[in-house]
Scaffold this active site. Structure first.
Site, PDB file in Angstrom:
ATOM      1  N   ASP A  36     -25.657  53.832 -10.985  1.00  0.00           N
ATOM      2  CA  ASP A  36     -26.175  53.907  -9.612  1.00  0.00           C
ATOM      3  C   ASP A  36     -27.408  54.804  -9.530  1.00  0.00           C
ATOM      4  OD1 ASP A  36     -26.216  53.306  -6.930  1.00  0.00           O
ATOM      5  OD2 ASP A  36     -24.719  54.806  -6.363  1.00  0.00           O
ATOM      6  N   GLY A  37     -28.269  54.505  -8.567  1.00  0.00           N
ATOM      7  CA  GLY A  37     -29.416  55.374  -8.297  1.00  0.00           C
ATOM      8  C   GLY A  37     -30.774  54.795  -8.657  1.00  0.00           C
ATOM      9  N   ASN A  84     -23.231  43.506  -3.344  1.00  0.00           N
ATOM     10  CA  ASN A  84     -24.681  43.681  -3.473  1.00  0.00           C
ATOM     11  C   ASN A  84     -25.490  42.487  -2.924  1.00  0.00           C
ATOM     12  OD1 ASN A  84     -24.421  45.625  -6.547  1.00  0.00           O
ATOM     13  ND2 ASN A  84     -24.754  46.355  -4.467  1.00  0.00           N
TER      14      ASN A  84
HETATM   15  C1  IPE Z   1     -22.219  50.118  -6.990  1.00  0.00           C
HETATM   16  O1  IPE Z   1     -23.358  50.710  -6.473  1.00  0.00           O
HETATM   17  C2  IPE Z   1     -22.559  48.830  -7.680  1.00  0.00           C
HETATM   18  C3  IPE Z   1     -23.372  48.942  -8.873  1.00  0.00           C
HETATM   19  C4  IPE Z   1     -23.757  50.031  -9.465  1.00  0.00           C
HETATM   20  C5  IPE Z   1     -23.758  47.673  -9.470  1.00  0.00           C
HETATM   21  P1  IPE Z   1     -23.794  50.490  -4.938  1.00  0.00           P
HETATM   22  O2  IPE Z   1     -25.050  51.241  -4.762  1.00  0.00           O
HETATM   23  O3  IPE Z   1     -23.826  49.048  -4.619  1.00  0.00           O
HETATM   24  O4  IPE Z   1     -22.587  51.153  -4.139  1.00  0.00           O
HETATM   25  P2  IPE Z   1     -22.565  51.807  -2.695  1.00  0.00           P
HETATM   26  O5  IPE Z   1     -23.149  50.802  -1.749  1.00  0.00           O
HETATM   27  O6  IPE Z   1     -23.372  53.045  -2.760  1.00  0.00           O
HETATM   28  O7  IPE Z   1     -21.121  52.094  -2.451  1.00  0.00           O
HETATM   29  C1  IPE Z   2     -27.630  50.585  -8.749  1.00  0.00           C
HETATM   30  O1  IPE Z   2     -28.703  51.213  -8.136  1.00  0.00           O
HETATM   31  C2  IPE Z   2     -27.944  49.182  -9.183  1.00  0.00           C
HETATM   32  C3  IPE Z   2     -27.337  48.143  -8.328  1.00  0.00           C
HETATM   33  C4  IPE Z   2     -26.454  48.342  -7.404  1.00  0.00           C
HETATM   34  C5  IPE Z   2     -27.758  46.775  -8.575  1.00  0.00           C
HETATM   35  P1  IPE Z   2     -28.954  51.090  -6.577  1.00  0.00           P
HETATM   36  O2  IPE Z   2     -29.832  49.919  -6.335  1.00  0.00           O
HETATM   37  O3  IPE Z   2     -27.680  51.051  -5.836  1.00  0.00           O
HETATM   38  O4  IPE Z   2     -29.756  52.410  -6.291  1.00  0.00           O
HETATM   39  P2  IPE Z   2     -29.578  53.358  -5.017  1.00  0.00           P
HETATM   40  O5  IPE Z   2     -28.137  53.731  -4.931  1.00  0.00           O
HETATM   41  O6  IPE Z   2     -30.021  52.580  -3.826  1.00  0.00           O
HETATM   42  O7  IPE Z   2     -30.462  54.522  -5.319  1.00  0.00           O
HETATM   43 MG    MG Z   3     -26.515  52.500  -5.049  1.00  0.00          MG
END
Ligand code: IPE
Ligand code: IPE
Ligand code: MG
Length: 258
Positions: A36-37, A84
């Site tokens: 994440d991030g 997502n």
């Molecule tokens: C979880 O991250 C899914 C992945 C890393 C693929 P999200 O960014 O989608 O989760 P939330 O929305 O912060 O709970």
């Molecule tokens: C995780 O990174 C990857 C996916 C969920 C596809 P994010 O896209 O959720 O990144 P943040 O949480 O918005 O920073």
């Molecule tokens: Mg995220």
């Protein structure tokens, strides 16, 4: 790095008598990572979110290749959740095209590096080209044994359990399974993860301390580590540090230490 009560845990681990000579040093066999991030990493640089997803994808191989030396046999990474799809169409289609490109580009290296790749998640909503690439990569690497990489793509734990129950109910209706025989082990056999051991350690990057529908059933007794690092900055050294710290934890599985 944010390590919830790690000092306390280490002190306790140092005092506790191991149950067998190896116990105190045993590493996790299966590590699952919520990557994440990416979005925040890109935003901090004034770049579009997809820039972060590309940077994040590049990290995966570094972490995969760090596994064998750390004794990690299974690595499962969360790439795209069933939730997502709620993101903008531009981000979703950018991610799908990134997955297609990633698989085509990395396939040979993954095969040559002894990585066995599997995918979990529901393929129904994915496009035909991506599904074909996923199938191809699974067959290309099916004889590899150095490290098992599982990519969770359009994966959600509740969706997985619902699909498992649907299949299980189908077998009951056909008469090949009796409701009296349904237990934890039976249900486990219907999950996408049926061939994988349960995760020992679940890591989430980016400072969020939540599970977001990842491996809920399988992680019932996993250890959790939440780190502030954003996924594109997550290095093999950070990974090694977390995996190393796992050895001092006292997993009791509902029992007692002694
Ligand atoms: C979880 O991250 C899914 C992945 C890393 C693929 P999200 O960014 O989608 O989760 P939330 O929305 O912060 O709970
Ligand atoms: C995780 O990174 C990857 C996916 C969920 C596809 P994010 O896209 O959720 O990144 P943040 O949480 O918005 O920073
Ligand atoms: Mg995220």
């Amino acid at each position: 790095m944010f390590t919830r009560s790690s000092t306390k845990r280490q002190a306790k681990g140092a005092e506790a008598a191991p149950r067998d000579p190896d116990e105190g040093h045993r590493g996790p066999r299966h590590v699952a990572v919520i990557m994440d991030g990416n979005g925040r990493w890109a935003q901090a640089r004034g770049r579009p979110r997809l820039f972060g997803h590309h940077a994040g994808a590049k990290r995966v191989r570094e972490i995969v290749n760090a596994c064998p030396d750390l004794g990690v046999e299974y690595l499962t990474v969360f790439a795209f959740s069933t939730e997502n799809w709620k993101r903008t169409q531009a981000e979703v289609s950018g991610l799908m095209s990134l997955f297609r490109r990633y698989i085509s580009k990395e396939a040979r290296a993954l095969r040559d590096e002894g990585v066995r790749v599997r995918f979990i998640g529901d393929r129904v909503r994915l496009d035909a080209k991506l599904i074909a690439l996923m199938d191809e990569l699974e067959s290309l690497t099916e004889h590899n044994e150095r490290i098992n990489l599982t990519i969770a793509l359009n994966y959600g734990s509740r969706d997985e359990v619902s699909r498992a129950i649907k299949d299980l109910a189908g077998d009951v209706a056909k008469g090949t399974l009796s409701p009296a025989d349904v237990d934890e082990e039976t249900l486990t056999k219907y999950l996408d993860t049926r061939v994988l051991p349960d995760p020992d350690l679940v890591i989430r990057t980016s400072g969020e301390a939540r599970i977001s529908n990842f491996l809920l059933w399988q992680s019932a007794y996993a250890e959790y580590e939440f780190v502030d690092t954003l996924w594109p900055d997550f290095t093999k050294d950070i990974f090694a540090g977390i995996v190393g710290a796992y050895g001092v934890r006292d997993r009791r599985f509902g029992g007692t230490s002694t």
